[in-house]
Design a protein around this motif. Structure first.
Motif, PDB file in Angstrom:
ATOM      1  N   SER A   1      -0.814  -8.146   0.976  1.00  0.00           N
ATOM      2  CA  SER A   1      -0.634  -8.689  -0.898  1.00  0.00           C
ATOM      3  C   SER A   1       0.353  -9.106  -0.692  1.00  0.00           C
ATOM      4  O   SER A   1       0.764 -10.731  -1.367  1.00  0.00           O
ATOM      5  N   ILE A   2       1.808  -9.021  -0.059  1.00  0.00           N
ATOM      6  CA  ILE A   2       2.986  -9.811   0.200  1.00  0.00           C
ATOM      7  C   ILE A   2       2.640 -10.743   1.629  1.00  0.00           C
ATOM      8  O   ILE A   2       4.520 -11.347   2.285  1.00  0.00           O
TER       9      ILE A   2
ATOM     10  N   ILE B   1       2.908  12.425   3.900  1.00  0.00           N
ATOM     11  CA  ILE B   1       3.463  10.896   4.330  1.00  0.00           C
ATOM     12  C   ILE B   1       2.132  10.387   3.984  1.00  0.00           C
ATOM     13  O   ILE B   1       1.450   9.252   3.710  1.00  0.00           O
ATOM     14  N   VAL B   2       1.095  10.438   5.030  1.00  0.00           N
ATOM     15  CA  VAL B   2      -0.501   9.669   5.919  1.00  0.00           C
ATOM     16  C   VAL B   2      -1.118   9.399   4.005  1.00  0.00           C
ATOM     17  O   VAL B   2      -1.253   8.543   4.165  1.00  0.00           O
ATOM     18  N   ALA B   3      -0.947   9.807   3.340  1.00  0.00           N
ATOM     19  CA  ALA B   3      -1.158   9.941   1.895  1.00  0.00           C
ATOM     20  C   ALA B   3      -0.628   7.981   1.389  1.00  0.00           C
ATOM     21  O   ALA B   3      -1.450   7.691   0.576  1.00  0.00           O
ATOM     22  N   LEU B   4       0.577   8.529   1.890  1.00  0.00           N
ATOM     23  CA  LEU B   4       1.063   6.478   1.650  1.00  0.00           C
ATOM     24  C   LEU B   4       0.396   5.569   2.376  1.00  0.00           C
ATOM     25  O   LEU B   4       0.074   4.620   2.039  1.00  0.00           O
TER      26      LEU B   4
ATOM     27  N   VAL C   1      -4.346   6.407  12.136  1.00  0.00           N
ATOM     28  CA  VAL C   1      -4.395   6.502  10.482  1.00  0.00           C
ATOM     29  C   VAL C   1      -3.939   4.986   9.476  1.00  0.00           C
ATOM     30  O   VAL C   1      -4.849   5.011   8.734  1.00  0.00           O
TER      31      VAL C   1
ATOM     32  N   LEU D   1      -7.380   2.684   9.630  1.00  0.00           N
ATOM     33  CA  LEU D   1      -8.749   2.961   9.306  1.00  0.00           C
ATOM     34  C   LEU D   1      -8.804   2.543   8.109  1.00  0.00           C
ATOM     35  O   LEU D   1      -9.530   1.964   7.684  1.00  0.00           O
TER      36      LEU D   1
ATOM     37  N   VAL E   1      -2.020  -2.270   2.077  1.00  0.00           N
ATOM     38  CA  VAL E   1      -2.915  -2.735   1.111  1.00  0.00           C
ATOM     39  C   VAL E   1      -1.558  -4.018   0.222  1.00  0.00           C
ATOM     40  O   VAL E   1      -1.357  -5.109   0.336  1.00  0.00           O
ATOM     41  N   VAL E   2      -0.202  -2.345   0.180  1.00  0.00           N
ATOM     42  CA  VAL E   2       1.038  -3.684  -0.681  1.00  0.00           C
ATOM     43  C   VAL E   2       1.462  -4.893   0.258  1.00  0.00           C
ATOM     44  O   VAL E   2       2.225  -5.271  -0.253  1.00  0.00           O
TER      45      VAL E   2
ATOM     46  N   PRO F   1      -3.032   4.242   3.269  1.00  0.00           N
ATOM     47  CA  PRO F   1      -3.561   2.581   2.792  1.00  0.00           C
ATOM     48  C   PRO F   1      -3.354   1.719   2.026  1.00  0.00           C
ATOM     49  O   PRO F   1      -2.965   0.652   1.643  1.00  0.00           O
ATOM     50  N   MET F   2      -1.671   2.512   1.096  1.00  0.00           N
ATOM     51  CA  MET F   2      -0.948   2.163  -0.006  1.00  0.00           C
ATOM     52  C   MET F   2      -0.099   1.212   0.746  1.00  0.00           C
ATOM     53  O   MET F   2      -0.287  -0.349   0.243  1.00  0.00           O
TER      54      MET F   2
END
Lengths: 316, 281
Positions: free
Chosen positions: A177-178, A164-167, A257, A260, A173-174, A169-170
Motif C-alpha cells: 500500500s505504500i 512471527i510468520v503470522a505477520l 511464506v 503465499l 499488504v502494508v 501477510p500484513m
C-alpha cells in the motif's frame, strides 16, 4: 563414510516402500471408481456405500482392481515416481522442450520450477543478507553497551517465542500500500526470521574470549575497536557459521511464506496454485524443489565454514 | 509537529533512565533486570503512538497502539474463540501428538544402533526443511477443521524433537553406563534411573524450540483454508477488509499465547531439572 551411507540408504528405501504402500489406501476411492468405469467388479458396487467405508477395508476387498493406484491423474497422494516425473517435466523437460523454455525463447519459462526457484532464492538471499547484517551489528552493540544488553536482549528472546510468520501477510499488504512490491516485502520477512538466530549466536560468540585473553588485550592498552577486530570477531566465527546455517533455512521458509499472499511467482505461489487446482503432484514437486534448495544452501554454508575455519587455523 | 518532537524527547528520557539504571550500583538486582526492558518496551510503544499521530500515518498502514488496544477490548469474545480454535485445538493437540511420537521414536532409535545411524542424518536433514510447505497437502487431506492444523504441527515439531531427544539419550558417559552395568540393571532401569534424567535438559530444549514452531504451523495452515474462525483466518480476512486494528489484535493474541506457552514449559523445566547447572544460577 561408507559405514554411514548403508543405514541411511536402507532407511530411505524403507520410507519409499512405506510411501508406495500408503498410496493404496489414500487413493483407493478414486482408483475403484476408475476401475468400475473400466468394467471391473468392485465389492460394494455403489460409490455411496464405498464413501462410508474405511480405506483399508476397501483395499482388502478389491485387491484385484488396484493396478492404477500409482498412475492416477489427480491422486490424493502421488507416488514417488509421479512426483519425480513431475519434477523432471517442470524443470528440465519444460526448459528443453517446452514452448516457452530457455532453448526455444532464450529466457526461462514462467512455468518451470527453475524460474520459480530462482525468484524464491533471490528473496532468500536478499533477506538473509539484510537479516545477518543487522544481526551482527546489533550483537556488536549488545556486547559493547550494557544498556543495550539489558533493554534489547530480553525482547530479542521474547520475540523468539512469537509466531512471527503470522505477520507475513500484513507486512506484504502494508508495504504494497505504500508502493513497495516485488522482491523486498518477501526479503523483509526472510530478514525478520534470519535476524534472531544470528543475534543470539553472535552475542555468544563475541563473548567467547575468556578473561585471560581480554586481560592480555588490556595489557597492550588496546582500543575497544582493536579488541573487537583482533579478538572478539575472529573468535566469534564458529558461532557465526552455526547461526548462519539456521538463518539461511529460516529465511527460505520466510521467502516461501511471503509468496503465499501475492501470486507473483516463487515456490510458495506454486504450492498455493497447486492446492487451488488440485494438482497434488505440482505441490509435491515444488516441495521437493524447496527441500533441495534448503539442503544445497545449508551444505554451501558448511563448505564455506570449513574453508574459512581451516584458513583461520581453527579447524579441530 | 509537537508530537514528533515529544516522541524523540521521550526516547531520550527513556534511554537516559535506562543508562542510569544499567550503569548504576543496583544494576544486578532483580528489579533493575525487570525494569530496564519494561521501560524500553514502554518507550517504543509511546514513540509508536506519538509518531503515528504526529506524522498522520493512515490507520490502514499502521494503527496507533491505543486503537489496537481499543479493538482488542471490543472483540475479546471473538478473539477468544479464535484462540480456542487455533491454539488449543490446532497447535496444542498437534504439539502433544508430535512430541509424544518423537519421544517414542527416539527411544526406539536409541535402542537400535542401526536405526540411529540411518534415521538421525535424515532427521537432521528434515529438521532444516521448509515443512510449512506441506500445509496445503495436509489441508487437502484432513479438511478445513482443526485436524489438518494439528497434522501440520505434528510434522513440524516431530524432527526437531526427535533430534534433541536422541542427542539427550546419548548424553551419558561410559563411566556412568558401566556403573549401571555393574549393578546388573536392565535396559528399562538404566533408562529410568540414568539416561532419561540425563536427557531431560535436551528434551526441554526440544520442547521449547518446538513450542514456537507449533504456533507457526497452526497459523500458517489456516492461510490455506479454515472454518470461519481461527487466528490465521482472522489475520487474512481482516487484511482483506483493511481492518488493521483487528489484524494487530490477532497478532497480539498469537504473541501472548506464544510467550505464555514458552513460559509454561520453562517453568516446568525449572521445577523438573532443578539440579542442572543452568538452572541453579
Amino acid at each position: 563414510m561408507t559405514r554411514l551411507i548403508r543405514p541411511v540408504l536402507a532407511m530411505v528405501l524403507a520410507l519409499m516402500a512405506l510411501w508406495y504402500v500408503a498410496v493404496l489406501p489414500m487413493n483407493v476411492k478414486e482408483t475403484l471408481t476408475q476401475a468400475e468405469r473400466a468394467g471391473a467388479v468392485i465389492a460394494p458396487p455403489s460409490a455411496v456405500e464405498r464413501r462410508d467405508m474405511s480405506n483399508w477395508a476397501l483395499v482388502l476387498n478389491n485387491t484385484h482392481a488396484l493396478g492404477e493406484s500409482w498412475n492416477l491423474d489427480r491422486p490424493r497422494l502421488p507416488a514417488p515416481h509421479q512426483v519425480l516425473t513431475e519434477l523432471y517435466a517442470s524443470t528440465i523437460g519444460e526448459e528443453v522442450t517446452g514452448r516457452r523454455g530457455i532453448v526455444k525463447t532464450g529466457t526461462l519459462s514462467n512455468r518451470s520450477l527453475i524460474y520459480h526457484g530462482l525468484i524464491t532464492l533471490n528473496a532468500t538471499f536478499v533477506g538473509f543478507l539484510i537479516g545477518t547484517g543487522l544481526g551482527v551489528v546489533l550483537a556488536v552493540g549488545i556486547v559493547h553497551s550494557r544498556v543495550m544488553d539489558m533493554s534489547v536482549m530480553p525482547w530479542a528472546i521474547v520475540s523468539q517465542t512469537i509466531p512471527i510468520v503470522a505477520l507475513a501477510p500484513m507486512i506484504i499488504v502494508v508495504l504494497y500500500s505504500i508502493g513497495i512490491q516485488g522482491l523486498l516485502p518477501k526479503a523483509v520477512i526472510s530478514a525478520y526470521l534470519s535476524f534472531f538466530p544470528v543475534v543470539v549466536g553472535m552475542v555468544k560468540g563475541l563473548r567467547a574470549p575468556d578473561s585471560m585473553q581480554l586481560d592480555l588485550m588490556r595489557t597492550y592498552s588496546a582500543e575497544p575497536m582493536t579488541v573487537l577486530t583482533k579478538l572478539r570477531l575472529p573468535s566469534s566465527v564458529p558461532y557465526l557459521f552455526a547461526s548462519l546455517k539456521i538463518a539461511i533455512a529460516a529465511s527460505l521458509v520466510g521467502a516461501i511464506v511471503g509468496e503465499l499472499p501475492v501470486q507473483q511467482g516463487g515456490l510458495g505461489a506454486r504450492m498455493l496454485a497447486g492446492s487451488y487446482y488440485g494438482q497434488t503432484a505440482q505441490i509435491w514437486a515444488a516441495l521437493l524443489m524447496a527441500a533441495g534448495l534448503a539442503a544445497v544452501l545449508v551444505w554451501l554454508i558448511g563448505v564455506i565454514e570449513r574453508r574459512t575455519l581451516r584458513r583461520m587455523g581453527m579447524m579441530a | 509537529m509537537i508530537q514528533i518532537v515529544f516522541a524523540f524527547v521521550l526516547w531520550a528520557a527513556g534511554w537516559a533512565l535506562n543508562a542510569r539504571l544499567a550503569n548504576g550500583p543496583g544494576a544486578d538486582t532483580r528489579a533493575a533486570r525487570l525494569a530496564v526492558p519494561l521501560i524500553f518496551g514502554a518507550t517504543l510503544l509511546g514513540m509508536w503512538e506519538l509518531l503515528v499521530r504526529g506524522l498522520e500515518v493512515p490507520t490502514v498502514i499502521l494503527p496507533p497502539p491505543s486503537q489496537i488496544a481499543g479493538t482488542f477490548a471490543e472483540n475479546t469474545g471473538l478473539l477468544w474463540r479464535d484462540f480456542v480454535q487455533t491454539i488449543l485445538k490446532g497447535a496444542v493437540s498437534g504439539y502433544v501428538i508430535g512430541c509424544g511420537a518423537a519421544f517414542l521414536t527416539a527411544l526406539l532409535v536409541d535402542r537400535y544402533d542401526y536405526l540411529r545411524l540411518g534415521l538421525l542424518p535424515l532427521g537432521n536433514f528434515m529438521a532444516a526443511l521448509p515443512i510449512v510447505g506441506t500445509a496445503p497437502i495436509l489441508v487437502m487431506w484432513f479438511g478445513f477443521g482443526w485436524q489438518s492444523k494439528a497434522a501440520v504441527v505434528v510434522l513440524m515439531v516431530f524432527f526437531p524433537m526427535l533430534v534433541n531427544t536422541v542427542a539427550g539419550l546419548q548424553d551419558t558417559t561410559t563411566m556412568q553406563r558401566d556403573l549401571m552395568r555393574t549393578y546388573a540393571s536392565s535396559w528399562g532401569q538404566t533408562l529410568m534411573k540414568l539416561r532419561l534424567p540425563a536427557a531431560l535438559p535436551f528434551i526441554f530444549n526440544g520442547l521449547k524450540i518446538t513450542s514456537t514452531l507449533a504456533l507457526i504451523g497452526a497459523i500458517v495452515a489456516e492461510f490455506f483454508g479454515s472454518p470461519t474462525l481461527g487466528l490465521g483466518f482472522r489475520i487474512s480476512t481482516s487484511i482483506g477488509q483493511l481492518d488493521l486494528g483487528m489484524v494487530w489484535s490477532a497478532i497480539v493474541v498469537a504473541a501472548l499465547s506464544g510467550t505464555a506457552f514458552y513460559g509454561l514449559i520453562a517453568l516446568i523445566e525449572r521445577r523438573v531439572t532443578f539440579w542442572h547447572p543452568s538452572q541453579r544460577g
